[in-house]
Design a protein around this motif. Sequence first.
Motif, short mmCIF file in Angstrom:
data_model
loop_
_atom_site.label_atom_id
_atom_site.label_comp_id
_atom_site.label_asym_id
_atom_site.label_seq_id
_atom_site.Cartn_x
_atom_site.Cartn_y
_atom_site.Cartn_z
N ASP A 593 0.86 -1.17 0.00
CA ASP A 593 0.00 0.00 0.00
C ASP A 593 0.89 1.22 0.00
O ASP A 593 1.70 1.41 0.92
CB ASP A 593 -0.90 -0.01 1.24
CG ASP A 593 -1.81 1.20 1.26
OD1 ASP A 593 -2.35 1.55 0.19
OD2 ASP A 593 -1.95 1.81 2.34
N GLY A 610 -8.71 -9.46 8.06
CA GLY A 610 -9.71 -8.41 7.90
C GLY A 610 -9.13 -7.03 7.60
O GLY A 610 -9.70 -6.02 7.98
N HIS A 612 -6.35 -4.82 4.60
CA HIS A 612 -6.29 -4.42 3.19
C HIS A 612 -6.74 -5.53 2.25
O HIS A 612 -7.53 -5.31 1.35
CB HIS A 612 -4.84 -4.06 2.81
CG HIS A 612 -4.48 -2.68 3.20
ND1 HIS A 612 -4.04 -2.35 4.45
CD2 HIS A 612 -4.49 -1.54 2.48
CE1 HIS A 612 -3.79 -1.07 4.50
NE2 HIS A 612 -4.06 -0.54 3.32
N TYR A 613 -6.15 -6.70 2.46
CA TYR A 613 -6.42 -7.78 1.54
C TYR A 613 -7.91 -8.10 1.51
O TYR A 613 -8.50 -8.30 0.46
CB TYR A 613 -5.62 -9.03 1.92
CG TYR A 613 -5.85 -10.18 0.95
CD1 TYR A 613 -5.22 -10.17 -0.29
CD2 TYR A 613 -6.72 -11.23 1.26
CE1 TYR A 613 -5.44 -11.18 -1.20
CE2 TYR A 613 -6.94 -12.25 0.36
CZ TYR A 613 -6.30 -12.23 -0.87
OH TYR A 613 -6.52 -13.23 -1.76
N ARG A 614 -8.49 -8.13 2.67
CA ARG A 614 -9.90 -8.47 2.73
C ARG A 614 -10.73 -7.44 1.95
O ARG A 614 -11.67 -7.79 1.22
CB ARG A 614 -10.37 -8.52 4.19
CG ARG A 614 -11.72 -9.16 4.27
CD ARG A 614 -12.33 -9.24 5.63
NE ARG A 614 -13.67 -9.79 5.44
CZ ARG A 614 -13.97 -11.07 5.63
NH1 ARG A 614 -13.05 -11.91 6.05
NH2 ARG A 614 -15.18 -11.51 5.38
N ARG A 615 -10.32 -6.17 2.09
CA ARG A 615 -11.04 -5.12 1.34
C ARG A 615 -10.90 -5.33 -0.17
O ARG A 615 -11.87 -5.27 -0.90
CB ARG A 615 -10.52 -3.74 1.73
CG ARG A 615 -11.30 -3.12 2.87
CD ARG A 615 -11.18 -1.60 2.88
NE ARG A 615 -9.79 -1.15 2.92
CZ ARG A 615 -9.04 -1.19 4.02
NH1 ARG A 615 -9.53 -1.65 5.15
NH2 ARG A 615 -7.79 -0.78 3.97
N ILE A 616 -9.65 -5.61 -0.60
CA ILE A 616 -9.45 -5.85 -2.04
C ILE A 616 -10.30 -7.05 -2.47
O ILE A 616 -10.96 -7.03 -3.49
CB ILE A 616 -7.96 -6.14 -2.35
CG1 ILE A 616 -7.09 -4.95 -1.97
CG2 ILE A 616 -7.78 -6.47 -3.83
CD1 ILE A 616 -5.61 -5.20 -2.14
N TYR A 617 -10.28 -8.06 -1.62
CA TYR A 617 -11.01 -9.27 -1.94
C TYR A 617 -12.49 -8.96 -2.11
O TYR A 617 -13.12 -9.34 -3.09
CB TYR A 617 -10.81 -10.33 -0.85
CG TYR A 617 -11.59 -11.59 -1.10
CD1 TYR A 617 -11.10 -12.53 -2.01
CD2 TYR A 617 -12.81 -11.82 -0.47
CE1 TYR A 617 -11.82 -13.68 -2.28
CE2 TYR A 617 -13.54 -12.96 -0.73
CZ TYR A 617 -13.04 -13.89 -1.64
OH TYR A 617 -13.76 -15.02 -1.92
N GLU A 618 -13.00 -8.24 -1.15
CA GLU A 618 -14.44 -8.00 -1.21
C GLU A 618 -14.83 -7.10 -2.37
O GLU A 618 -15.89 -7.25 -2.95
CB GLU A 618 -14.92 -7.41 0.13
CG GLU A 618 -15.09 -8.53 1.16
CD GLU A 618 -15.23 -8.02 2.57
OE1 GLU A 618 -15.18 -6.79 2.77
OE2 GLU A 618 -15.38 -8.86 3.48
N THR A 619 -13.95 -6.14 -2.70
CA THR A 619 -14.36 -5.22 -3.77
C THR A 619 -14.10 -5.77 -5.17
O THR A 619 -14.89 -5.53 -6.06
CB THR A 619 -13.65 -3.86 -3.63
OG1 THR A 619 -12.25 -4.11 -3.50
CG2 THR A 619 -14.17 -3.08 -2.47
#
Length: 630
Positions: A593, A610, A612-619
């Motif tokens: 990042d 839960g 950065h990665y999770r955010r990228i994953y979800e989006t």
Amino acid sequence: MVVETRSQVRPGQRPPEAGQAARPGAPRRPPGAEREGEGFGIVSRSSITPMESVRRLLGFLAPYRRVVIQVILLLFATALLGMATPYLIQQVIDKALTLGNLPVVALYALGIVALSLTNAALHTIQRYSLAYSVENAVYDIRNRLYEWIIRMPFGFHDRSRTGQLISRLTSDIDRISRFLGFGIAELASVTLTFLSASIMLFRMSVQLGLLGWTILPPMIWIALRGSQELGPRFYGLRQQFGRITAQIQENYAGVRVVKAFAREQLEISKFRRELQEFNRRRMGVIKIFALLQPSMSFLTNLGLVLLLAVGGHAVLQGKLTLGQLVASQGYMMMLFGPIRMIGWLMIMSQEAIASGQRMFEIFDTQPEVKEKPDAIELPPVKGEIRFEHVSFAYEQDTEVLHDCSFVIHPRETVAIMGATGSGKTSIINLIPRFYDVTSGRVTIDGYDVRDVTLKSLRRQIGTIFQEAVLFSGTIAENIAYGRPDATMDEIIAAAKIAQAHDFIMSFPDGYQTRVGERGVTLSGGQRQRITIARAILLNPPILIMDDSTSSVDIETEYQIQQALNASMRNRTAVVIAHRLSTVKNADRIIVLDRGRIVEEGTHEELLALGGHYRRIYETTLAQQEEKEVA
Ligand code: DGT
Ligand code: MG
């Protein structure tokens, strides 16, 4: 010399392209567009003196010095022989014509013909010898330049629009070659002629000699003024011409965009404006010429009239023979001739010297990435990559990687993730040492990449770039680019692993199909698989891959994925990942990042975290998953 930095495409005129605006200062540019104020980073004020430029330019002739000496001797000979003609004419008039002795006239006439023939022959040899040495020297210059450009590291090529640099240097070389091939010899010959004609004229008659010399100052003044006026105008004319060619080139490269945004009319009127400016400048040059040449002719004729008046008077008084008068006229012409040339030669020399300054400046540029003199061969590696507190900046003061540390173990597959501009490409560029770190170090099997030879390092790293670059040639040649000795079987095996074999065989010419200019057009996915095959063929212990986001259909994506999985087996692989399938296949994921490593772990671990990665994953990634399921 002033380097033109004016941008050809002003920001407001650039058609908005998707994603372009989102990343100010991004390195990728629309084709042909140039960042405002960007130059080559070289030659704003030369550190090379004009004298040094001349010395080094002449240095290129050094290997051919024997021929050059021959040329100099011939120059002397022809200049001296040239002096003999008016003298012979004088003799023929005074000793034969006035006495009516025809056989002697014929003898002298023959003598003059023989002399002219000899002179012409010597001239031919001189021209040829000169051309021989200069063409060879220019060949050496061009070769050195090409070698230099191709050896310069990435950083240099990022800074300069290489195409423009090359075209600029080509015109510089043209100027240098004209100077070496014509300018110097002409300068020498003109000076010799001038001096010997002066001597001969004074020998004929001191009075006429002085008369000739009084006409000289205004002539020299006009010649020098003329070259002073013309020099900058010529420069401006060439600049304008460069602008026109640049526009043609840009519009040609971007013709689809021009049409898509219906900007034809605008481009046409822009072109017309540039062309008008070109014509205006051309007229400026022509105006000077229109003044220059007639005034020179006038002074020449004035000289002749004065010569006739003063010389004629002397002849009538018996102080001068008729032959001497005619010969004096010949010498006076020889005196004036060089002056007409001198302005030209001055411009030519100045330009060539400036071109030389520019060229040597470039030759003297030290590459940022340079092999140490005591660099060792990197022995065959197992493939452990280690980043220790690595910071990196492309340009001073704008760090794009901050204190990055991580280890990639031999045979491990690591995916790098992060938003656009977060530094993914920058990280992997440091492994084959395309750039040098600003601080910290990068090691492979414990060897600092700066301690080993570039060749031994890069031979062990297969690189697949974000953009798939193919060269003009056959598909087979493109795959074998890193290993021209590869057999056809090896090429096919690599293509099979890269999932490229089937589509290659669907072409009538198979592996001999030509690609690149005037070849078949391949789709993005096909090109990429060929570059994957190219990297696989090297069979490197380390593979790095900048996977592009180029959206391909599910089927192609699946095939590329298969190609990647197969190619990463049994080696250390670093992959910039945009696809969930790649990420899931990786042993570990590094999340970047804004130039910092923020997370590291497996897909499951990072999801559980839960962050950065999770955010990228979800989006983004989750949507891909849905697509795949569907
Ligand atoms: P991507 O490929 O769009 O997903 O982005 P990344 O993550 O590969 O980003 P990267 O490493 O290309 O760029 C990181 C930063 O470095 C970004 O702010 C732009 C800047 N940068 C990249 N290449 C150059 C370059 O050649 N010169 C300069 N001055 N800056 C560059
Ligand atoms: Mg990138």
